[in-house]
Design a protein around this motif. Structure first.
Motif, PDB file in Angstrom:
ATOM      1  N   UNK A  71      -2.244  -9.821  11.800  1.00 48.41           N
ATOM      2  CA  UNK A  71      -1.954  -8.200  11.001  1.00 48.41           C
ATOM      3  C   UNK A  71      -2.517  -7.987   9.666  1.00 48.41           C
ATOM      4  N   UNK A  72      -3.502  -7.017   9.477  1.00 51.51           N
ATOM      5  CA  UNK A  72      -4.273  -6.699   7.795  1.00 51.51           C
ATOM      6  C   UNK A  72      -2.651  -7.002   7.185  1.00 51.51           C
ATOM      7  N   UNK A  73      -2.345  -7.754   6.018  1.00 50.61           N
ATOM      8  CA  UNK A  73      -1.722  -7.436   4.843  1.00 50.61           C
ATOM      9  C   UNK A  73      -1.696  -7.085   3.877  1.00 50.61           C
ATOM     10  N   UNK A  74      -1.127  -6.500   3.231  1.00 53.10           N
ATOM     11  CA  UNK A  74      -1.378  -6.184   1.560  1.00 53.10           C
ATOM     12  C   UNK A  74      -0.089  -5.470   0.861  1.00 53.10           C
ATOM     13  N   UNK A  75       0.236  -5.004   0.205  1.00 56.71           N
ATOM     14  CA  UNK A  75       1.365  -4.736  -0.865  1.00 56.71           C
ATOM     15  C   UNK A  75       0.463  -3.545  -1.620  1.00 56.71           C
ATOM     16  N   UNK A  76       1.150  -2.376  -2.318  1.00 57.57           N
ATOM     17  CA  UNK A  76       0.793  -1.215  -2.472  1.00 57.57           C
ATOM     18  C   UNK A  76       1.284  -0.906  -3.557  1.00 57.57           C
ATOM     19  N   UNK A  77       1.293  -0.726  -4.829  1.00 56.14           N
ATOM     20  CA  UNK A  77       1.499  -0.424  -6.100  1.00 56.14           C
ATOM     21  C   UNK A  77       1.289   1.048  -6.335  1.00 56.14           C
ATOM     22  N   UNK A  78       2.453   2.098  -5.933  1.00 50.66           N
ATOM     23  CA  UNK A  78       1.560   3.538  -6.464  1.00 50.66           C
ATOM     24  C   UNK A  78       3.159   4.422  -7.024  1.00 50.66           C
ATOM     25  N   UNK A  79       3.795   2.821  -7.831  1.00 50.10           N
ATOM     26  CA  UNK A  79       4.913   3.453  -8.106  1.00 50.10           C
ATOM     27  C   UNK A  79       6.418   4.402  -7.566  1.00 50.10           C
ATOM     28  N   UNK A  80       6.518   5.144  -7.789  1.00 51.66           N
ATOM     29  CA  UNK A  80       8.007   5.907  -6.949  1.00 51.66           C
ATOM     30  C   UNK A  80       7.189   6.593  -6.189  1.00 51.66           C
ATOM     31  N   UNK A  81       6.080   6.820  -6.240  1.00 49.05           N
ATOM     32  CA  UNK A  81       5.192   7.634  -4.747  1.00 49.05           C
ATOM     33  C   UNK A  81       4.670   6.583  -3.234  1.00 49.05           C
ATOM     34  N   UNK A  82       4.834   5.114  -3.818  1.00 48.46           N
ATOM     35  CA  UNK A  82       4.841   4.436  -3.010  1.00 48.46           C
ATOM     36  C   UNK A  82       4.561   4.159  -1.335  1.00 48.46           C
ATOM     37  N   UNK A  83       5.691   5.049  -1.577  1.00 50.00           N
ATOM     38  CA  UNK A  83       6.271   4.907   0.405  1.00 50.00           C
ATOM     39  C   UNK A  83       5.052   5.667   0.594  1.00 50.00           C
TER      40      UNK A  83
END
Length: 310
Positions: free
Chosen positions: A101-113
């Motif tokens: 799978x393409x796998x990556x982290x995402x950082x948008x603070x508390x709105x991240x999920x």
């Protein structure tokens, strides 16, 4: 069409009460509850962000009944991960036996999920993957200034996860998202080698309670429902006083309002999936019922959508 096919959540065993905090800073249970509504939070002693994420994701994957090899995308929303490379998402994929799978982290603070959920929704709708694994995982205790009584009373650790799948019925509404970069420093975590969470609490409170309700209502409008049709509301679990003030502005008399912040504290990007998974686990909201997800925080950013409960 896309839908959430399964949810999972995980929290550390250790509970830190308000009374425990009185031994660290000048505070009291009465002071914390009156200002935040929080009575306890979970603190990870021996678990990393990857451990928390993999535990929640494993439960969601098992609940979906989907072969790990069928997962085409893994996204981990986090702002507290110490690891930069490999990403937490890649580590989770490796632990769960997800091969390519393409796998990556995402950082948008508390709105991240909720941002990551929209990203996965768009990926599946575009046909780039048939199933995606979306995780919100935070170890906020790693970035807490335990001498700052205004912030250390808020934060906790945990993770929540969702499997997003193609197929009927359509269960993930259009996202409403955005940011206000002019106020980007209102919530911050700086110093790459020893970051510490800090915020201008009063500014965040005013912003969240006076400016965000229209975006939450817009998410419902884009999903084709009124707020009075909502069976549940899961906002970012920042502070019970913010949640109460925000919900009061929405005409949603039938909605069960998530208040996981009381026992879990503010778990940043993990708070929405953690609270949603708990509501579904105890069947506080019926399967197929519409639930508003709406998160906000550092950036200042926001993202929300209406989903149908699995």
């Amino acid at each position: 069409m896309t839908r959430i096919s399964a949810l999972g959540h995980h929290q550390p065993e250790h509970v830190m009460t308000n009374e425990d905090l009185t031994r660290l800073v000048d505070t009291s249970d009465e002071w914390i509850v009156r200002r935040t509504g929080i009575s306890a939070r979970r603190i990870a002693r021996d678990e990393s962000v990857t451990d928390l994420a993999a535990a929640a994701a494993g439960k969601a994957l098992a609940g979906s009944g989907i072969d790990p090899a069928a997962i085409g995308q893994v996204i981990v929303a986090t702002c507290s991960a110490i690891d930069r490379v490999p990403s937490i998402a890649a580590q989770v994929a490796g632990r769960l036996g997800i091969p390519d799978a393409v796998a990556f982290d995402l950082n948008n603070g508390c709105a991240g999920f909720t941002t990551a959920l929209a990203t996965a929704d768009h990926t599946v709708r575009a046909g780039a993957a048939r199933h995606a694994l979306v995780i919100g995982a935070e170890k906020m205790s790693d970035v807490t200034d335990w001498s700052d009584r205004t912030s250390c009373v808020l934060l906790g650790d945990g993770a929540g996860a969702a499997v997003v799948s193609a197929g009927e019925p359509d269960g993930i509404g259009p996202v409403v998202w955005g940011s206000d970069p002019a106020r980007r420093d209102t919530v911050r975590m700086r110093d790459a080698w020893q970051p510490r969470f800090a915020q201008d609490g009063q500014s965040v409170f005013r912003w969240a309670t006076t400016e965000l309700a229209p975006f939450a209502r817009e998410a419902c409008e884009r999903a084709g429902i009124g707020t009075h049709d909502l069976a549940g509301i899961v906002t970012h679990q920042a502070n019970l006083r913010i949640i109460e003030a925000l919900v009061r502005q929405l005409d949603a008399p039938q909605a069960v309002v998530a208040q996981d912040v009381v026992e879990s504290g503010n778990t940043s990007a993990a708070s929405v999936p953690l609270a949603l998974a708990k509501l579904v686990e105890r069947r506080a909201v019926p399967a197929g019922a519409p639930v508003l997800l709406f998160a906000f925080g550092g950036g200042l950013s926001w993202a929300g959508q209406v989903v149908r409960c699995p």
